[in-house]
Design an enzyme around this catalytic site. Structure first.
Site, PDB file in Angstrom:
ATOM      1  N   SER A 191       2.582   2.419 -12.391  1.00  0.00           N
ATOM      2  CA  SER A 191       3.642   1.393 -12.415  1.00  0.00           C
ATOM      3  C   SER A 191       3.720   0.736 -13.789  1.00  0.00           C
ATOM      4  CB  SER A 191       3.349   0.309 -11.372  1.00  0.00           C
ATOM      5  OG  SER A 191       3.425   0.843 -10.080  1.00  0.00           O
TER       6      SER A 191
ATOM      7  N   SER B 127      10.293  -4.642  -1.753  1.00  0.00           N
ATOM      8  CA  SER B 127      10.188  -3.486  -2.648  1.00  0.00           C
ATOM      9  C   SER B 127      10.138  -3.951  -4.103  1.00  0.00           C
ATOM     10  CB  SER B 127      11.398  -2.556  -2.442  1.00  0.00           C
ATOM     11  OG  SER B 127      11.500  -1.674  -3.537  1.00  0.00           O
TER      12      SER B 127
ATOM     13  N   GLN C 103      10.239  -1.980  -6.574  1.00  0.00           N
ATOM     14  CA  GLN C 103      11.195  -1.178  -7.340  1.00  0.00           C
ATOM     15  C   GLN C 103      12.566  -1.850  -7.332  1.00  0.00           C
ATOM     16  OE1 GLN C 103      11.005   2.768  -5.662  1.00  0.00           O
ATOM     17  NE2 GLN C 103       9.056   3.222  -6.664  1.00  0.00           N
TER      18      GLN C 103
ATOM     19  N   ASP D 234       0.980   2.097  -1.114  1.00  0.00           N
ATOM     20  CA  ASP D 234       0.687   3.480  -1.508  1.00  0.00           C
ATOM     21  C   ASP D 234      -0.655   3.969  -0.964  1.00  0.00           C
ATOM     22  OD1 ASP D 234       3.083   3.674  -2.832  1.00  0.00           O
ATOM     23  OD2 ASP D 234       2.258   3.097  -4.763  1.00  0.00           O
TER      24      ASP D 234
ATOM     25  N   LYS E 101       9.050   7.326   1.330  1.00  0.00           N
ATOM     26  CA  LYS E 101       8.287   7.658   0.118  1.00  0.00           C
ATOM     27  C   LYS E 101       8.530   9.128  -0.253  1.00  0.00           C
ATOM     28  CE  LYS E 101       6.790   3.564  -0.497  1.00  0.00           C
ATOM     29  NZ  LYS E 101       7.302   2.788  -1.631  1.00  0.00           N
TER      30      LYS E 101
ATOM     31  N   ARG F 213       5.729   9.512   5.074  1.00  0.00           N
ATOM     32  CA  ARG F 213       4.249   9.519   5.121  1.00  0.00           C
ATOM     33  C   ARG F 213       3.696   9.187   6.505  1.00  0.00           C
ATOM     34  NH1 ARG F 213       3.191   7.126  -0.961  1.00  0.00           N
ATOM     35  NH2 ARG F 213       3.424   9.143  -2.010  1.00  0.00           N
TER      36      ARG F 213
ATOM     37  N   ARG G 195       0.155  11.900  -3.114  1.00  0.00           N
ATOM     38  CA  ARG G 195      -0.848  11.070  -2.429  1.00  0.00           C
ATOM     39  C   ARG G 195      -1.359  11.733  -1.143  1.00  0.00           C
ATOM     40  NH1 ARG G 195      -0.838   6.937  -5.892  1.00  0.00           N
ATOM     41  NH2 ARG G 195       1.169   6.097  -6.549  1.00  0.00           N
TER      42      ARG G 195
HETATM   43  C1  S3P Z   1       6.252   0.933  -7.247  1.00  0.00           C
HETATM   44  C2  S3P Z   1       6.533   0.240  -6.111  1.00  0.00           C
HETATM   45  C3  S3P Z   1       6.281   0.758  -4.764  1.00  0.00           C
HETATM   46  C4  S3P Z   1       5.331   1.937  -4.761  1.00  0.00           C
HETATM   47  C5  S3P Z   1       5.628   2.909  -5.837  1.00  0.00           C
HETATM   48  C6  S3P Z   1       5.589   2.253  -7.216  1.00  0.00           C
HETATM   49  C7  S3P Z   1       6.576   0.335  -8.549  1.00  0.00           C
HETATM   50  O1  S3P Z   1       7.517   1.158  -4.179  1.00  0.00           O
HETATM   51  O2  S3P Z   1       5.350   2.578  -3.509  1.00  0.00           O
HETATM   52  O3  S3P Z   1       4.658   3.961  -5.843  1.00  0.00           O
HETATM   53  O4  S3P Z   1       6.070   0.800  -9.590  1.00  0.00           O
HETATM   54  O5  S3P Z   1       7.353  -0.635  -8.560  1.00  0.00           O
HETATM   55  P1  S3P Z   1       8.440   0.085  -3.387  1.00  0.00           P
HETATM   56  O6  S3P Z   1       8.438  -1.114  -4.207  1.00  0.00           O
HETATM   57  O7  S3P Z   1       9.805   0.666  -3.277  1.00  0.00           O
HETATM   58  O8  S3P Z   1       7.760  -0.076  -2.053  1.00  0.00           O
END
Ligand code: S3P
Length: 440
Positions: A25, A168, A170, A317, A344, A348, A392
């Site tokens: 990340s 989330s 992201q 994760d 994901k 999963r 994973r």
């Molecule tokens: C991540 C946020 C997570 C995670 C992903 C990396 C990031 O996803 O599962 O592997 O770097 O912001 P979500 O925020 O969509 O759950």
């Protein structure tokens, strides 16, 4: 299809010390934020994995010069308005983080762009990002199913107040990156706190991004003058997690993991392991950015665990690994409130259930989680395990195979390169050495 023979139960356990690869990340964010900052950003201990290389190629295609000096990555940032229209569609590979964060970054640029990715990424939902970006004035078109390919018609954005419907990081990060280019301040309110690497890193580069004391409300001032920085990427807790679990479930083990990120928004796996009875010592190190620690893990018997919605973001994760821990514990464990697992790299909940059934572990699939009946001894139903192309799941099953007294194999083992290209080499090093651990 490629297949790999996995190691079976090591009688003497796992021993040794690993320096974990850089956090995925944080590596993505260092590239993206470096690209929109002025001047040079030096990224130390960058994660050279397929996902992060997708981000690197994408910023190059957007006109940013990226060089490698030894192990360091140097990004020659061109400022908030310095990106160029790419010559063709940007390839996001397997990386959801690259896709969602870049959607935010490109929504407010003055050019059009298109994003596409591999067959797994083409199934993943993108409206969760494009819908809230639309409330800032963005013009983003997905397929009718809300998936890739995505077309972004860059245009000027307004500041907005947005309440997120799903937890989330992201989505949150995409909105924060878009808010930097807006014509006024924005407020983003999370449902449950998620990883905060974007907020921390933007502050380091000079942005005015505030997180309120409720840890849910983030305000972003637009048009900051971001200045290139040196970022030392800490070891990835999500990669360390495989060895924290291996050290716990394989008798006679003693492993030290050096320089692991212990940001509270990422340590759900550590909290869960300790709750289940794991033997883990945490030795925090001095650091100028994200908090880091050396972790020492020794084998321990496990009790079952219950995880619910509030616990999920900090462990999202690592939930496949929680299912594996539960499979080794004495009693029934439950995971609920984790419907996000279905979106994901694979679904999963489905892939973990399917793979644990092969090991003879009773798992009941729920719409938003799993009920797992721990089995001190497994009766293997099927010796051919499968990563399903999901990094994973592949790594989790390679760790699971260490509990088996018969040798198992893994289909599509190369999937691990998405986040941890040296995974099998690191695992082998723990199987082949018996060294003293030094936690400091
Ligand atoms: C991540 C946020 C997570 C995670 C992903 C990396 C990031 O996803 O599962 O592997 O770097 O912001 P979500 O925020 O969509 O759950």
């Amino acid at each position: 299809m490629t297949k790999r023979e996995l190691s079976a139960l090591p009688k003497l356990g796992l021993h040794g010390t690993l320096l974990l690869p850089g956090d995925k990340s944080i590596s993505h964010r260092a590239l993206l934020i470096g690209a929109i900052s002025n001047g040079e950003t030096v990224i130390k201990h960058f994660l050279h994995s397929n996902d992060c290389l997708n981000t690197l190629q994408a910023i190059r295609a957007l006109g940013i010069d990226v060089a490698q000096h030894g192990a360091d990555i140097i990004v020659h940032g061109k400022g908030l308005h310095g990106l160029k229209q790419p010559a063709g569609p940007l390839d996001m590979g397997n990386s959801g983080t690259t896709t969602r964060l870049i959607m935010g970054l490109l929504a407010g640029q003055n050019f059009q762009s298109e994003l596409n990715g591999d067959s797994s990424l083409q199934k993943r939902p993108m409206r969760r990002v494009s819908d809230p970006l639309t409330t800032m004035g963005a013009d983003i078109q997905t397929t009718a199913a809300g998936t890739l390919p995505v077309k972004i018609v860059g245009r000027s954005l307004h500041g907005a107040d947005i309440k997120l419907q799903i937890a989330s990081a992201q989505v949150k990060s995409a909105l924060i990156l878009a808010a930097l280019l807006a014509d006024g301040p924005s407020t983003i309110i999370e449902k449950i706190p998620t990883r905060d690497h974007t907020e921390r890193m933007l502050r380091k580069f000079g942005a005015n991004v505030q997180t309120a004391s409720d840890k849910l409300t983030i305000t972003v001032e637009p048009q900051p003058d971001l200045k290139g920085q040196t970022i030392t990427v800490p070891g990835d807790m999500s990669s360390a997690a495989f060895f924290l679990v291996a050290g716990t479930i394989i008798p006679n083990s003693d492993i030290t993991l050096r320089n692991v990120n212990i940001n509270k928004t990422r340590t759900g796996i550590l909290d869960a392991l300790l709750k289940m009875g794991a033997d883990i010592q945490v030795h925090e190190l001095a650091s100028q950015g994200e908090p880091v620690a050396n972790l020492r893990v020794k084998s321990a018997p496990l009790s079952p665990i219950k995880l619910g919605e509030e616990d999920i973001p900090a462990i999202i994760d690592e939930l496949p690994l929680i299912a594996l821990l539960a499979a080794c514990a004495h009693g029934q464990s439950t995971i609920t409130g984790a419907q996000e697992l279905r979106f994901k790299e694979t679904d999963r909940i489905a892939t973990v259930t399917q793979e644990l059934h092969k090991l003879g572990v009773p798992v009941k699939e729920l719409p938003d989680g799993m009920i797992i009946e721990g089995q001190p001894v497994w009766r293997i139903n099927d010796p051919i395990l499968d990563s399903h192309g999901d990094h994973r799941i592949g790594m989790m099953m390679a760790i699971a195979a260490l509990r088996s007294t018969t040798r198992l194999s893994l289909n599509e083992p190369e999937a691990v390169s998405v986040s941890y290209p040296a995974f099998f080499a690191d695992l082998n090093s723990l199987l082949n050495q018996k060294r003293e651990c030094d936690l400091t």
